[in-house]
Scaffold this motif. Structure first.
Motif: not given
Length: 710
Positions: A92-106, A116-126
């Protein structure tokens, strides 16, 4: 030679670039939360679409995030294989790190999930994947309900043991806490019971058995069983704080009371430190989330007192008014909320307390108004509007008190129970009138907050409605309730008396026009601390907002009877309900509404306040007063803000700040005498905006920054 040198330079640069990527890849999102709750294993989540959050790694490249990916799995083995069978958000292309609502199966009740979560920086490095967090949904999940932690128990070993004589010991645990006693000892057959005396107040002479007020003292007679046994010794049940409206503790916790000292008489064996423990009960608390140190020793002690009070008084999992009643009250809870935010990255207990009070309101007029202040603080500090959406109509219909407004906009509270301050003797001889200055000052503040809250749920009509009502009220307030001859505010319409309270509230809520501020502030200074520990919250706010930081610091570091230092001096380690027993003979020694300096230091001395919901943008505007140096950490939902300043003799400020990722800052540096021409930001001259005696610089991004005036 030239070719070899070029190859060497290329190799070094290549190695450094790979090393940089490797370092970042080894970093990962930290401090995962679900529904604001921290910890690796969480139970009783009460939302089928919970919100996730995390903090960026402190050494992340340029401390930024451009994208994230969340995995939620039904089993830990699946998650370890990077399979999100419940939800794989994808990148998901977004800088947000809080209040991210679950959007999966019930999700299902009584089932445990792992994420768990992973992120990418401004150089697109994971980054690497974060550690996992497990969460279980409660057996019953309503449409909206706040999740919260279970209470924790901590073992505290003695700070000191004094053997008075054989079998007679005085144990000092160093700090008072709510809990019970655990002792392990071996006893021969036929020994008599031993006495256990619990007390909040004591000395090396022993536990104070007549401490006064509702300062706690209890005696328990404990049977000694032959052989080696571990005893859990609870204080006896208190009739008042277990009544119908008191907050009940879980049965498995048992009866608890506040105590620091224990005196044992006829104890059957030699007592050593590892045999006896104070088992404290409290809400989860991160001791390292916040810190404060300055060159003023008394201010440091006051900070420590107030910080510890947040942990110690959380023993019911909801903000209560102290041990005497164990009942939540809105004004108490609001100060508790702000001060808790200042010392820990914890938001669930404040929200739960606020929502409890919406359905269990108390009697004072201004306490009802505090519910809107609590809702606003919750939204600004979390950026989450779920509680607001669920409760907006109730706030609007029951807490603004609009139905009591006259045609000119002022509230007439005839028939209600205005309080002004508590206890009664702390009101500076306030003259109660049907149109009450303090109540109408709060009304103005609630109208402004309701406008902000309306904006938070995209209700533009209400936003403009409340803004316009506030503007109208401000004009009428200043026309009707201001004494032009004396240059100060009177207690109410028709009154000739001017109290501290009638003037500190308009200053605290910024109702006073600029040309009147100096005279009103002078009046506040002349009245001293003619208010309670509750009223001190607003007195300190008023002094800082009127440019009297020196005087506010004097109030916080005073050694008079009406001071936080007096709470320390009399022997308490938790803030008191009143300045001293002299002002409230039945007071508690464990009352969080006495802890205003925790939030005042954070919000005004350090100057850290949210400008946008969820600290997306922050104000950092230190007001050092006479302090020469300060170093501090302030927790926010997006991570920790570090503030350090040195205050030079010529009153120029050298400021070092560290701003966490996904946050921007507006920074203000105060000056005295000659206005500066520039701010030096990381060594470079930049022009700022001068407002009064402060120069502001906007939109400073994440990372460490050095600022000074030139």
């Amino acid at each position: 030679m030239g070719l070899k040198r070029s190859l060497m330079v290329f190799s070094i640069l290549f190695f450094l670039s790979i090393a940089s990527i490797t370092v970042y890849a080894n970093e990962k999102p930290q401090t995962l939360t679900i529904e604001f709750l921290r910890g690796q294993n969480l139970a009783n989540i009460r939302d089928f679409q919970p919100e996730f959050g995390w903090v960026l790694p402190s050494t992340a490249a340029d401390n930024s995030q451009t994208a994230y990916r969340i995995l939620v799995a039904s089993t830990l083995p699946l998650l370890r294989k990077n399979k999100g069978d419940m939800w794989d958000s994808g990148k998901i292309v977004s800088p947000e790190i809080v209040n991210i609502e679950y959007n999966g199966k019930s999700l299902e009740s009584n089932h445990t999930y792992f994420w768990k979560v992973k992120m990418w920086d401004s150089k697109n490095t994971a980054s690497s994947w974060s550690s996992y967090q497990a969460f279980s949904l409660a057996d019953t999940v309503k449409e909206y309900q706040t999740s919260r932690h279970a209470l924790q128990q901590s073992k505290i070993y003695p700070h000191k043991i004094i053997e008075k004589k054989s079998g007679h010991y005085l144990v000092d645990f160093g700090k008072s806490a709510f809990g019970f006693l655990k002792i392990e000892t071996a006893s021969p057959e036929g020994v008599p019971p031993f006495e256990v005396h619990f007390g909040e107040r004591g000395s090396e002479d022993g536990v104070n058995r007549s401490p006064g007020g509702t300062v706690r003292y209890y005696k328990v007679l404990q049977e000694a069983m032959p052989g080696l046994h571990a005893y859990e010794i609870h204080p006896p049940r208190n009739d008042r704080n277990t009544r119908e409206h008191a907050i009940k503790l879980p049965e498995e916790v048992g009866i608890v009371a506040p105590f620091r000292y224990v005196e044992l008489i006829n104890f059957p064996s030699q007592l050593k430190k590892d045999q006896i423990q104070q088992i404290t009960v409290h809400y989860p608390f991160d001791e390292n989330a916040a810190s404060f140190h300055s060159d003023n020793k008394i201010l440091n002690q006051v900070w420590d007192l107030c910080k510890y009070s947040m942990k110690a008084t959380s023993f019911t999992g909801i903000y209560v008014d102290g041990d005497r009643e164990r009942i939540p009250y809105e004004a108490d809870a609001y100060i508790n909320q702000l001060s808790h935010y200042a010392v820990d990255r914890e938001y669930s207990i404040a929200r739960f307390s606020h929502e409890y009070l919406l359905s269990h309101p108390t009697w004072p007029t201004e306490w009802k108004q505090h519910s809107i202040l609590m809702a606003w603080a919750d939204y600004m500090y979390t950026g989450n509007n779920e509680s607001l959406v669920a409760n907006y109509d109730l706030l609007k219909s029951q807490k603004t008190l609009e139905k009591f407004a006259r045609e000119d906009g002022l509230l007439n509270t005839r028939g209600l129970k205005d309080i002004v301050d508590w206890p009664r003797g702390e009101r500076d001889n306030y003259d109660f009138r049907e149109v009450n200055t303090v109540v109408n000052a709060f009304y103005y503040q609630t109208l402004l907050h309701m406008a902000d809250l309306a904006k938070g749920i995209n209700n533009d009509d209400d936003f403009f409605y409340y803004r316009n009502k506030a503007a109208q009220l401000k004009k009428v307030f200043n026309a009707v309730l201001f004494d032009k001859k004396r240059g100060i505010y009177i207690d109410g319409e028709g009154s000739t008396h001017a109290s501290l309270h009638a003037n500190m509230m308009p200053l605290a809520f910024e109702i006073v026009p600029p040309e009147r501020i100096e005279r009103v502030a002078d009046f506040l200074v002349s009245r001293g601390m003619a208010c309670s520990v509750y009223g001190a919250q607003y007195l300190l706010e008023a002094l800082f907002k009127s440019g009297r930081a020196d005087m506010a610091l004097q109030r916080m570091t005073s050694t008079d009877l009406r001071s936080w230092y007096n709470m320390i001096r009399v022997g308490s380690t938790i803030t008191l309900e009143a300045w001293d027993n002299e002002f409230k003979p039945n007071q508690d020694w464990n009352h969080a509404w006495g802890a205003a300096p925790a939030n005042i230091i954070s919000r005004f001395v350090l100057g850290v306040q949210p400008l946008e919901p969820g600290f997306k943008k922050v104000l950092i505007h230190p007001q050092p007063g006479g302090l020469k140096n300060v170093s501090a950490k302030v927790p926010t939902i997006r991570g920790t803000i570090h503030v350090k300043f040195e205050h030079e003799p010529e009153n120029l400020l050298n400021l070092t700040i560290t701003i966490p990722g996904t946050m921007t800052a507006r920074v203000g540096l105060p000056w005295v005498n000659t206005p500066p021409r520039y701010i030096l930001l990381n060594g470079s001259r930049v022009k700022g905006e001068i407002i009064k005696n402060t120069i502001f610089l906007d939109d400073i991004g994440p990372g460490k920054h050095f600022l000074s005036l030139e």
